[in-house]
Design an enzyme around this catalytic site. Structure first.
Site, mmCIF file in Angstrom:
data_model
loop_
_atom_site.group_PDB
_atom_site.id
_atom_site.type_symbol
_atom_site.label_atom_id
_atom_site.label_comp_id
_atom_site.label_asym_id
_atom_site.label_seq_id
_atom_site.Cartn_x
_atom_site.Cartn_y
_atom_site.Cartn_z
ATOM 1 C CE LYS A 167 -5.229 -2.505 6.463
ATOM 2 N NZ LYS A 167 -3.880 -1.918 6.468
ATOM 3 C CG HIS A 194 -4.788 -5.525 10.489
ATOM 4 N ND1 HIS A 194 -3.758 -4.680 10.752
ATOM 5 C CD2 HIS A 194 -4.428 -6.197 9.366
ATOM 6 C CE1 HIS A 194 -2.813 -4.831 9.820
ATOM 7 N NE2 HIS A 194 -3.203 -5.748 8.977
ATOM 8 C CG ASP A 224 -3.922 0.004 3.710
ATOM 9 O OD1 ASP A 224 -5.125 -0.108 3.995
ATOM 10 O OD2 ASP A 224 -3.055 -0.809 4.087
ATOM 11 C CE1 TYR A 251 0.265 -3.141 8.340
ATOM 12 C CE2 TYR A 251 -0.337 -1.235 7.042
ATOM 13 C CZ TYR A 251 -0.421 -2.587 7.281
ATOM 14 O OH TYR A 251 -1.175 -3.362 6.448
HETATM 15 N N1 LIG Z 1 -4.760 -6.157 5.628
HETATM 16 C C1 LIG Z 1 -3.674 -6.876 5.754
HETATM 17 O O1 LIG Z 1 -3.597 -7.853 6.525
HETATM 18 C C2 LIG Z 1 -2.472 -6.524 4.916
HETATM 19 C C3 LIG Z 1 -1.421 -7.461 4.771
HETATM 20 C C4 LIG Z 1 -0.342 -7.107 3.963
HETATM 21 C C5 LIG Z 1 -0.318 -5.867 3.331
HETATM 22 N N2 LIG Z 1 -1.331 -4.967 3.525
HETATM 23 C C6 LIG Z 1 -1.320 -3.619 2.889
HETATM 24 O O2 LIG Z 1 -1.086 -3.763 1.507
HETATM 25 C C7 LIG Z 1 0.055 -3.006 1.133
HETATM 26 C C8 LIG Z 1 0.751 -3.626 -0.050
HETATM 27 O O3 LIG Z 1 1.115 -4.961 0.200
HETATM 28 P P1 LIG Z 1 2.628 -5.427 0.396
HETATM 29 O O4 LIG Z 1 3.379 -4.312 0.957
HETATM 30 O O5 LIG Z 1 2.552 -6.688 1.165
HETATM 31 O O6 LIG Z 1 3.103 -5.851 -1.069
HETATM 32 P P2 LIG Z 1 3.103 -5.233 -2.552
HETATM 33 O O7 LIG Z 1 2.535 -3.862 -2.571
HETATM 34 O O8 LIG Z 1 2.510 -6.265 -3.447
HETATM 35 O O9 LIG Z 1 4.653 -5.204 -2.892
HETATM 36 C C9 LIG Z 1 5.536 -4.300 -2.314
HETATM 37 C C10 LIG Z 1 6.914 -4.642 -2.846
HETATM 38 O O10 LIG Z 1 6.929 -4.485 -4.259
HETATM 39 C C11 LIG Z 1 7.949 -3.578 -4.664
HETATM 40 N N3 LIG Z 1 7.387 -2.725 -5.723
HETATM 41 C C12 LIG Z 1 6.498 -1.711 -5.599
HETATM 42 N N4 LIG Z 1 6.194 -1.194 -6.797
HETATM 43 C C13 LIG Z 1 6.913 -1.875 -7.708
HETATM 44 C C14 LIG Z 1 7.026 -1.801 -9.120
HETATM 45 N N5 LIG Z 1 6.333 -0.915 -9.828
HETATM 46 N N6 LIG Z 1 7.862 -2.686 -9.729
HETATM 47 C C15 LIG Z 1 8.563 -3.606 -9.028
HETATM 48 N N7 LIG Z 1 8.492 -3.724 -7.680
HETATM 49 C C16 LIG Z 1 7.672 -2.861 -7.030
HETATM 50 C C17 LIG Z 1 8.290 -2.789 -3.432
HETATM 51 O O11 LIG Z 1 9.674 -2.495 -3.445
HETATM 52 P P3 LIG Z 1 10.204 -0.969 -3.411
HETATM 53 O O12 LIG Z 1 9.881 -0.437 -2.053
HETATM 54 O O13 LIG Z 1 11.671 -1.178 -3.642
HETATM 55 O O14 LIG Z 1 9.516 -0.248 -4.515
HETATM 56 C C18 LIG Z 1 7.994 -3.760 -2.305
HETATM 57 O O15 LIG Z 1 9.105 -4.586 -2.037
HETATM 58 C C19 LIG Z 1 0.880 -2.954 2.414
HETATM 59 O O16 LIG Z 1 1.861 -1.953 2.379
HETATM 60 C C20 LIG Z 1 -0.200 -2.719 3.428
HETATM 61 O O17 LIG Z 1 -0.594 -1.346 3.408
HETATM 62 C C21 LIG Z 1 -2.411 -5.297 4.291
#
Ligand SMILES: NC(=O)c1ccc[n+]([C@@H]2O[C@H](COP(=O)([O-])OP(=O)(O)OC[C@H]3O[C@@H](n4cnc5c(N)ncnc54)[C@H](OP(=O)(O)O)[C@@H]3O)[C@@H](O)[C@H]2O)c1
Length: 271
Positions: free
Chosen positions: A71, A104, A42, A47
């Site tokens: 997106k 997006h 994704d 980004y």
């Molecule tokens: N469409 C949209 O508007 C939108 C908005 C937000 C996000 N997104 C997409 O969704 C993806 C994921 O969302 P997100 O990045 O907001 O949050 P997330 O995936 O819920 O959380 C990421 C965080 O969790 C930690 N983490 C990952 N795996 C872990 C595990 N097994 N145990 C403990 N901590 C863990 C990571 O730290 P470490 O790096 O230290 O592992 C990072 O700080 C984004 O990267 C993006 O691609 C889309």
């Protein structure tokens, strides 16, 4: 890897989120993720890492097996801008085709029919395989499905145990769209949560794995992000256990007012 099928389009149930990943670190993680078994990556124009994502996918040698999602940013939704920006995305990724292209965030200044018309045209021209949306409310989903010339396969939304998204999930189901959960481990907040840790211990899994399993078990795809290669495997290892009905309910009970992490005021459409 399990897949979620919407309107005949297959989405691998676990993808790698790449927001915040940049440059060589991003390319390496993407390559390693694909080697570990990820088949869904994704990214987004916002980004600013499409080049690194493309490099990582190519380095894996498995471009044809991997679904890459990007997106269109909200400032690029007028048809002319949209087409130009998608061609730029293709150039950054150095791909011939984008597997799944999403809006997006909606932009109230551009009619949805115009953006979705341009995305549909790109699909008919073969530059995009499928189209969908992100951060769409129930009303926007109704409008988008009414005006889109080509089928919309998913709505990517914030989804994790701390946020009740049942109504918008039901609306996606009504329109035959898949739900893709972003921030699926609540940006790391799942770790240390007493309920998720206890349920995880019963299955010899971590709290993050319980979170991801809870979503996938509802037929929702997830795109967890990690910057750590050792966590790639952890976030993928969610297909060899099952949560009981009581556990599923208990996790759903963690939802709370103010559980949203991503600030919707970013988009002027949210009022
Ligand atoms: N469409 C949209 O508007 C939108 C908005 C937000 C996000 N997104 C997409 O969704 C993806 C994921 O969302 P997100 O990045 O907001 O949050 P997330 O995936 O819920 O959380 C990421 C965080 O969790 C930690 N983490 C990952 N795996 C872990 C595990 N097994 N145990 C403990 N901590 C863990 C990571 O730290 P470490 O790096 O230290 O592992 C990072 O700080 C984004 O990267 C993006 O691609 C889309």
């Amino acid at each position: 890897m399990e897949t979620i099928v919407a309107k005949g389009f297959k989405l691998p149930a676990v993808g790698l989120g790449t927001w915040t990943l940049q440059g060589r670190e991003c390319a390496r993680l993407v390559e390693q993720a694909i080697r570990a078994g990820y088949r869904h990556i994704d990214t987004a124009q916002m980004y600013q890492n499409e080049r690194a994502v493309g490099d990582g996918v190519r380095a894996s040698g498995k471009r044809n097996e991997v679904l890459v999602v990007t997106k269109v940013q909200p400032t690029m939704l007028a048809p002319h801008d949209l087409v130009r920006s998608v061609k730029e995305s293709l150039a950054h990724l150095r791909f011939d085709v984008i597997d799944l292209l999403l809006i997006h965030w909606p932009n109230p200044r551009v009619p949805l029919s115009e953006s979705l018309g341009a995305m549909s045209m790109l699909k008919r021209e073969g530059l995009v395989r499928a189209i969908g949306v992100s951060n769409f409310t129930i009303a926007l989903l109704d409008e988008a499905n009414r005006v889109s010339p080509e089928p919309l396969v998913c709505n990517q939304i914030e989804c994790h145990p701390y946020l009740d998204q049942d109504k918008v999930i039901a609306a996606c189901g009504k329109h035959g769209m898949a739900v893709v959960a972003y921030s699926p481990i609540a940006r790391g907040q799942a770790r240390g949560d007493a309920v998720l840790e206890r349920i995880g211990a019963a299955h010899k899994k971590t709290a993050a794995q319980v979170c991801l399993r809870w979503l996938v078990q509802q037929g929702i795809a997830v795109v967890p992000r990690t910057s750590k290669i050792q966590r790639l495997q952890e976030n993928l290892a969610i297909f060899n256990f099952e949560l009981t009905d009581a556990e599923m309910k208990e996790i759903a009970g963690l939802a709370r007012p103010g559980g949203r992490i991503v600030d919707w005021t970013y988009s002027p459409r949210w009022d």
